[in-house]
Scaffold this active site. Structure first.
Site, PDB file in Angstrom:
ATOM      1  N   ASP A 152       0.863  -1.177   0.000  1.00  0.00           N
ATOM      2  CA  ASP A 152       0.000   0.000   0.000  1.00  0.00           C
ATOM      3  C   ASP A 152       0.901   1.228   0.000  1.00  0.00           C
ATOM      4  OD1 ASP A 152      -1.980  -1.842   0.325  1.00  0.00           O
ATOM      5  OD2 ASP A 152      -2.796  -1.005   2.165  1.00  0.00           O
TER       6      ASP A 152
ATOM      7  N   HIS B 161       5.196  -7.228  -0.441  1.00  0.00           N
ATOM      8  CA  HIS B 161       5.106  -8.512  -1.125  1.00  0.00           C
ATOM      9  C   HIS B 161       5.915  -8.480  -2.418  1.00  0.00           C
ATOM     10  CE1 HIS B 161       1.396  -9.768   1.246  1.00  0.00           C
ATOM     11  NE2 HIS B 161       1.507  -8.481   1.530  1.00  0.00           N
TER      12      HIS B 161
ATOM     13  N   SER C 156       7.434   3.466   5.466  1.00  0.00           N
ATOM     14  CA  SER C 156       8.692   3.855   4.823  1.00  0.00           C
ATOM     15  C   SER C 156       8.507   3.935   3.323  1.00  0.00           C
ATOM     16  CB  SER C 156       9.799   2.872   5.200  1.00  0.00           C
ATOM     17  OG  SER C 156      11.050   3.408   4.874  1.00  0.00           O
TER      18      SER C 156
END
EC number: 4.1.1.65
Length: 374
Positions: free
Chosen positions: A156, A232, A343
């Protein structure tokens, strides 16, 4: 449909000094959302205070008295962000009393707009400490993985920049660049990356491109504190090498990224390199303030923000020579690692010239959505 620019309307009866920091903070956190006016007015006060506690906001007013930007940068770099982040990490591990968990997590949810309906466990009492809450998992159906496009978003976040790499430089935000070689470090061995031998006169960028007719592309994704903090695999690829750069842990929000040149090269980061069906592929997890902990699930030897590592160095690990001859195969969408808090993820990869991004700079994106394809 609710419009984000409604926040700027004069009917909110808030002073100009209050509107700017509130908007600046919420834009940097990517949290502009639809709220009722009473809720917006109430939330203005803690957001305003929090904005001025942020390093960028605290130093910005000093420019009015003639303080040069180079002085601000030097002062900010002198802040012991690694030590502070380690202290924050220990604080996050402290188990909270059951009665305190709901009010603490609710304050965080309220401030950063976290959607707990997506969480695998919605009960706030389940999370023993802040670290567990930051690293919460999602329901399986919350993030469907796009099967049509070849590269998906690994996390995200907010798209800061994307496009072709030009002149051995990459944009961290529009108009602010950093050196490709400084970011990735020296060229890795041909054994690890199946590189063909390249004439010595070729640039670092040309050395990364393994197939004739291909180009080098990049994409930068900023994870705000309210985002899902796991990342991911963005495609099917083979991870053959890990390079860990100990470094600073300065904020990576877009405002600071515009302010400090080569910010991503100063900060602690973990560079995973390997290859996919079109050649070179890399994913870099960049640390930030209070995000000294970067975890890669298949790499048990990785220890970030450790006092035993000094800034200015880097540590290499080959998954080919130390594990097996094939490296670590990753499938698109497979769990790869996690941050604490939030981050930045930077993708740098090789692809044919007809590769197209399906993005707009500044847009919000979620893990599993398309980044681009051929």
């Amino acid at each position: 449909m609710c419009q984000s620019n409604a926040l700027q309307g004069p009917d909110l009866h808030t002073g100009k000094w209050l509107q700017f920091p509130q908007l600046a903070l919420r834009r940097r956190l990517g949290q502009l959302s639809c709220m009722s006016r009473p809720a917006l007015k109430l939330r203005s006060w803690p957001l305003t205070i929090l904005y001025y506690l942020l390093p960028f906001g605290a130093l910005k007013p000093l420019t009015r008295v003639g303080w040069r930007p180079v002085s601000r940068v030097a002062l900010y770099k002198s802040v012991p962000t690694r030590l502070l982040s380690r202290a924050w990490g220990r604080l996050n591990q402290v188990e909270l009393p059951t009665w305190l968990r709901k009010p603490v997590y609710s304050l965080y949810i309220w401030t950063f707009g976290v959607n707990m309906k997506e969480a695998a466990v919605e009960d706030l009492h389940h999370y023993r400490n802040l670290s567990e809450f930051f690293r919460r998992k999602l329901k399986p159906q919350a993030r469907p993985v796009c099967c049509v496009h070849s590269v998906i978003s690994p996390s995200d976040g907010k798209i800061l920049n994307f496009g072709q790499v030009k002149n051995c430089e990459v944009e961290q935000v529009k108009g602010v660049t950093y050196s490709l070689e400084s970011f990735l470090g020296p060229r890795i061995s041909t054994e690890d990356l199946r590189f063909s031998e390249v004439p010595p006169g070729n640039s670092f960028q040309q050395q990364l491109v393994t197939k004739e007719g291909n180009e080098l592309y990049h994409c930068v994704i900023y994870l705000a504190p309210g985002d899902y903090h796991c990342f991911h695999s963005p495609t099917d690829w083979r991870v053959s090498h890990r390079r860990h750069f100990p470094g600073s842990l300065m904020s990576v929000n877009p405002g600071v990224a515009r302010w400090i040149k080569e910010l991503f090269c100063h900060n602690e980061r973990v560079v995973l390199t390997g290859d996919w069906k079109h050649g070179f592929f890399s994913l870099t997890a960049v640390g930030a303030t209070n995000v000294g902990s970067i975890r890669i699930y298949f790499d048990q030897d990785l220890h970030t923000n450790s006092p035993r590592y000094s800034k200015g160095s880097y540590n290499d690990f080959s998954f080919i020579s130390n594990n097996n001859k094939e490296g670590i195969p990753m499938r698109k969408g497979e769990h790869l690692g996690e941050f604490n808090l939030g981050s930045t993820i930077v993708l740098i990869f090789e692809a044919p010239k007809d590769f197209k991004f399906h993005l707009k700079a500044g847009q919000k994106i979620r893990f599993g959505e398309a980044l681009g394809s051929l």
